[in-house]
Design a protein around this motif. Structure first.
Motif, PDB file in Angstrom:
ATOM      1  N   GLY A 244       0.718  -1.262   0.010  1.00 34.99           N
ATOM      2  CA  GLY A 244       0.089   0.050   0.217  1.00 34.99           C
ATOM      3  C   GLY A 244       0.768   1.157   0.087  1.00 34.99           C
ATOM      4  O   GLY A 244       2.187   1.190   0.166  1.00 34.99           O
ATOM      5  N   PRO A 245       0.168   2.333   0.062  1.00 36.10           N
ATOM      6  CA  PRO A 245       0.912   3.694  -0.104  1.00 36.10           C
ATOM      7  C   PRO A 245       1.361   4.136   1.151  1.00 36.10           C
ATOM      8  O   PRO A 245       1.265   3.526   2.261  1.00 36.10           O
ATOM      9  CB  PRO A 245      -0.148   4.847  -0.809  1.00 36.10           C
ATOM     10  N   VAL A 246       2.470   5.222   1.183  1.00 39.92           N
ATOM     11  CA  VAL A 246       2.733   5.665   2.513  1.00 39.92           C
ATOM     12  C   VAL A 246       1.810   6.588   3.080  1.00 39.92           C
ATOM     13  O   VAL A 246       0.992   7.538   2.294  1.00 39.92           O
ATOM     14  CB  VAL A 246       3.957   6.396   2.160  1.00 39.92           C
ATOM     15  N   ILE A 247       1.279   6.564   4.088  1.00 41.31           N
ATOM     16  CA  ILE A 247       0.260   7.391   4.959  1.00 41.31           C
ATOM     17  C   ILE A 247       0.810   7.935   6.075  1.00 41.31           C
ATOM     18  O   ILE A 247       0.272   8.419   7.061  1.00 41.31           O
ATOM     19  CB  ILE A 247      -0.880   6.534   5.174  1.00 41.31           C
ATOM     20  N   ALA A 248       2.208   8.136   6.233  1.00 43.22           N
ATOM     21  CA  ALA A 248       2.758   8.565   7.293  1.00 43.22           C
ATOM     22  C   ALA A 248       2.609  10.023   7.635  1.00 43.22           C
ATOM     23  O   ALA A 248       2.492  10.556   8.775  1.00 43.22           O
ATOM     24  CB  ALA A 248       4.315   8.276   7.413  1.00 43.22           C
ATOM     25  N   PHE A 249       2.864  10.930   6.613  1.00 39.17           N
ATOM     26  CA  PHE A 249       2.579  12.312   6.670  1.00 39.17           C
ATOM     27  C   PHE A 249       1.101  12.613   6.330  1.00 39.17           C
ATOM     28  O   PHE A 249       0.684  12.464   5.122  1.00 39.17           O
ATOM     29  CB  PHE A 249       3.502  12.989   5.793  1.00 39.17           C
ATOM     30  N   LEU A 279       1.647   6.331  19.476  1.00 39.52           N
ATOM     31  CA  LEU A 279       1.835   4.965  19.213  1.00 39.52           C
ATOM     32  C   LEU A 279       0.469   4.433  18.749  1.00 39.52           C
ATOM     33  O   LEU A 279       0.272   3.490  17.963  1.00 39.52           O
ATOM     34  CB  LEU A 279       2.061   4.028  20.625  1.00 39.52           C
ATOM     35  N   ILE A 280      -0.731   4.866  19.330  1.00 40.36           N
ATOM     36  CA  ILE A 280      -1.891   4.478  18.778  1.00 40.36           C
ATOM     37  C   ILE A 280      -2.358   5.155  17.475  1.00 40.36           C
ATOM     38  O   ILE A 280      -2.758   4.354  16.745  1.00 40.36           O
ATOM     39  CB  ILE A 280      -3.043   5.047  19.907  1.00 40.36           C
ATOM     40  N   SER A 281      -1.913   6.135  16.953  1.00 36.54           N
ATOM     41  CA  SER A 281      -2.004   6.532  15.574  1.00 36.54           C
ATOM     42  C   SER A 281      -1.355   5.638  14.704  1.00 36.54           C
ATOM     43  O   SER A 281      -1.834   5.271  13.635  1.00 36.54           O
ATOM     44  CB  SER A 281      -1.668   8.047  15.507  1.00 36.54           C
ATOM     45  N   LYS A 304       6.922   1.746   7.263  1.00 33.81           N
ATOM     46  CA  LYS A 304       6.642   2.751   6.223  1.00 33.81           C
ATOM     47  C   LYS A 304       5.884   3.804   6.791  1.00 33.81           C
ATOM     48  O   LYS A 304       5.669   4.958   6.140  1.00 33.81           O
ATOM     49  CB  LYS A 304       5.691   1.874   5.331  1.00 33.81           C
ATOM     50  N   ASP A 305       5.259   3.711   8.020  1.00 34.06           N
ATOM     51  CA  ASP A 305       4.589   4.731   8.642  1.00 34.06           C
ATOM     52  C   ASP A 305       5.106   5.317   9.998  1.00 34.06           C
ATOM     53  O   ASP A 305       5.461   6.431  10.152  1.00 34.06           O
ATOM     54  CB  ASP A 305       3.071   4.268   9.020  1.00 34.06           C
ATOM     55  N   GLY A 306       5.518   4.233  10.858  1.00 34.51           N
ATOM     56  CA  GLY A 306       5.911   4.610  12.239  1.00 34.51           C
ATOM     57  C   GLY A 306       7.204   5.334  12.091  1.00 34.51           C
ATOM     58  O   GLY A 306       7.413   6.600  12.690  1.00 34.51           O
ATOM     59  N   ILE A 307       8.102   4.786  11.688  1.00 34.33           N
ATOM     60  CA  ILE A 307       9.293   5.342  11.607  1.00 34.33           C
ATOM     61  C   ILE A 307       9.669   6.838  10.783  1.00 34.33           C
ATOM     62  O   ILE A 307       9.953   7.703  11.284  1.00 34.33           O
ATOM     63  CB  ILE A 307      10.472   4.438  10.834  1.00 34.33           C
ATOM     64  N   LEU A 308       8.787   6.876   9.492  1.00 31.04           N
ATOM     65  CA  LEU A 308       8.723   7.939   8.899  1.00 31.04           C
ATOM     66  C   LEU A 308       8.111   9.190   9.651  1.00 31.04           C
ATOM     67  O   LEU A 308       8.317  10.374   9.756  1.00 31.04           O
ATOM     68  CB  LEU A 308       7.979   7.814   7.647  1.00 31.04           C
ATOM     69  N   ALA A 309       6.985   8.802  10.218  1.00 31.57           N
ATOM     70  CA  ALA A 309       6.163   9.738  11.230  1.00 31.57           C
ATOM     71  C   ALA A 309       7.034  10.172  12.501  1.00 31.57           C
ATOM     72  O   ALA A 309       6.985  11.488  12.579  1.00 31.57           O
ATOM     73  CB  ALA A 309       4.577   8.920  11.769  1.00 31.57           C
ATOM     74  N   ALA A 310       7.822   9.545  12.966  1.00 36.20           N
ATOM     75  CA  ALA A 310       8.585   9.610  13.995  1.00 36.20           C
ATOM     76  C   ALA A 310       9.826  10.714  13.596  1.00 36.20           C
ATOM     77  O   ALA A 310      10.071  11.548  14.436  1.00 36.20           O
ATOM     78  CB  ALA A 310       9.193   8.757  14.595  1.00 36.20           C
TER      79      ALA A 310
END
Length: 547
Positions: A244-249, A279-281, A304-310
């Protein structure tokens, strides 16, 4: 609902015309900051009269001492109070002391309604939540007092609303990507056996633990393959061979990081909200991948989401927090600003002097917060906050004359009180509903992402205090979990709405809300310093611990 709640908060906001509880710190600090840029020490008395009495009467408003004050909370909440002072007549007007907390307390009602709409997609449930927030005693008293905790609550709630908006955005983005990729001719599908089924198979159901139902699973799909139809082929579920796509940002998530940084700039307890909400997000993002049918949802959600979001949320959060200290860096006479210069070779020596002093100031603040155990009449164990065992008496005075309701009993002592006690029914029912909601989510619903929305505030705003059971704390700190107490009530109410017919449900719910409203009406005078006969005040003290 916000308008209704605002009326309860703004009418007679200038009462009592006295420094209430910790207003002695925060209002006077805010006023000194507005005039000098930094909080200042104040004399205890002037001419034998307590400074708080002089301040409340509009006298000696600039008689602070010429030294910076040691404050143990970051400055953003006091700057919010200072804004109200600037806009509404200054320190001589008690209305101005409290207008900022009243405004954000009213705004919180509106935000909570939006939160419930995003979670439950139900306008009636949103209105119920707003109504409960509007009439709760702790929400009212903290909105009518110039303290800091209302700012943390509204900032955390606003950030949570932003993360729910991010979830909706991510849901739409994943749905669109799944529709687009699943219709491509080269789309591939992977059979996945639910873990419960695998455990049953491994225990002797006759099917191998590899989850293969036939020899041709896992092959490329034909052009007319219908992925939706495969979902009914129990026990195998087919997922798209794509992460799936990146949804981090999203801008929503960025806004949440800013709001949580500002919340920490009010009190450090905002940091717990940041950790839990993030964490919940990220978990919600990963679970959405699973629900939409993408492979490797958990691992993908992490990298793909957690690390990029952090990578962007943590720096933005820190920057927002540091921005609340700009005044400290600008003013050379701020508290401990010259510590590094006067203490060469101490602290983190490789840092520039300003930063070295700043870090050492934070070390001193940390030591204060982690070792505070001074006795206090209204000290309350954090574990008892949800049941309101020991509410905080903000203000209590015997009045010489008999104004207001006291005229009904002129033979009795007349008193005025501000007791930071939540509506008992809201808090008791809400606490029970949170526990019941977890059971419903696990047993009745077989898992429900919304229960994490209910628990988020408790995990971020209440559970961390369990490590400080011996610290001096007060029940009014629990204002930060009030929205989630109400969310617990709404979660169970929404479930019951599904179980019962509309007529039965709304008659019962209407009766409950009427009883809760009557309780709030009964307690409103002792939340707002309305003069009442002593016997009337005493009738509200249902338990000895409430006195």
């Amino acid at each position: 609902m916000a308008l209704f709640g605002g009326l309860l908060r703004f009418i007679r906001l200038e009462q009592p015309q006295a420094v209430v509880f910790d207003e002695t710190y925060y209002v006077k600090d805010a006023w000194a900051m507005l005039k000098t840029g930094e909080p200042r020490d104040w004399p205890v008395t002037i001419g034998g009269i307590k400074i708080d009495e002089l301040f409340a009467s509009g006298r000696n408003l600039t008689d602070w001492l010429p030294v910076a004050e040691y404050v143990v909370h970051p400055p953003f909440g006091k700057w919010c109070i200072a804004l109200g002072l600037q806009l509404f007549g200054g320190a001589g007007n008690p209305f101005a002391w409290r207008v900022s907390t009243a405004a954000v307390g009213t705004l919180a009602i509106l935000i909570l309604c939006r939160v419930v709409l995003r979670i439950f997609r139900s306008l009636p449930m949103a209105l119920i939540a707003g109504f409960l927030m509007a009439i709760d005693g702790m929400g009212i008293t903290l909105s009518r007092t110039g303290l800091l905790d209302n700012f943390i609550m509204v900032l955390a709630l606003g950030a949570f609303c932003c993360l729910l908006a991010h979830r909706d955005w991510a849901d739409q983005r994943l749905a669109a990507a799944y529709r687009r990729q699943s219709r491509q001719r080269h789309a591939k599908w992977i059979p996945v056996v639910p873990w419960r089924t695998r455990m049953q198979n491994d225990n002797g159901s006759g099917r191998g633990g590899n989850g293969n139902a036939s020899t041709n699973t896992g092959t490329s799909a034909e052009s007319d393959f219908d992925p939706d139809a495969t979902q009914a082929m129990a026990p195998i579920r087919f997922v798209l061979d794509s992460t799936g796509p990146v949804i981090a940002f999203s801008w929503w998530r960025l806004a949440a990081a800013i709001l949580l940084g500002l919340a920490t700039g009010v009190k450090w307890s905002g940091a717990y909200f940041f950790a839990v909400f993030c964490l919940i997000s990220v978990f919600w993002d990963a679970w959405l991948r699973h629900q939409h049918g993408f492979r490797a949802w958990f691992v993908t959600g992490l990298w793909k989401d957690g690390i990029l979001a952090a990578l962007y949320m943590i720096p933005v959060y820190i920057a927002a927090y540091l921005s609340t200290w700009i005044g400290w860096f600008i003013h050379p006479d701020s508290y401990m600003h010259d510590w590094a210069r006067t203490n060469p070779g101490k602290g983190i020596t490789w840092l520039p002097e300003d930063l070295r002093s700043f870090v050492q100031y934070h070390v001193q603040m940390w030591q204060f917060h982690t070792t505070l155990d001074a006795p206090h009449d209204y000290k309350a164990n954090p574990l008892t906050w949800p049941i309101q065992q020991r509410p905080t008496s903000f203000y209590w005075r015997e009045l010489a004359d008999h104004p207001g309701l006291c005229a009904l009993r002129p033979q009795e002592t007349c008193v005025a009180a501000v007791t930071s006690l939540g509506n008992p029914l809201i808090w008791w029912l809400g606490t029970v509903c949170v526990v019941l909601g977890v059971i419903v989510a696990v047993v009745a619903k077989g898992g429900d992402w919304r229960i994490w929305a209910v628990l988020a505030g408790f995990l971020g705003g209440w559970l961390p205090w369990a490590q400080y059971l011996n610290r001096t704390t007060f029940t009014f700190y629990a204002i930060v979990i009030l929205p989630w107490i109400i969310l617990g009530f709404i979660y169970v109410a929404d479930w019951l709405h599904e179980l019962f017919d509309a007529f039965t449900f709304w008659w019962v719910m209407g009766g409950v809300l009427v009883i809760i409203a009557v309780v709030s009406l009964f307690f409103y005078p002792i939340w707002t310093a309305i003069p009442v006969p002593y016997s009337f005040w005493l009738s509200h003290m249902w338990f000895d611990s409430w006195i």
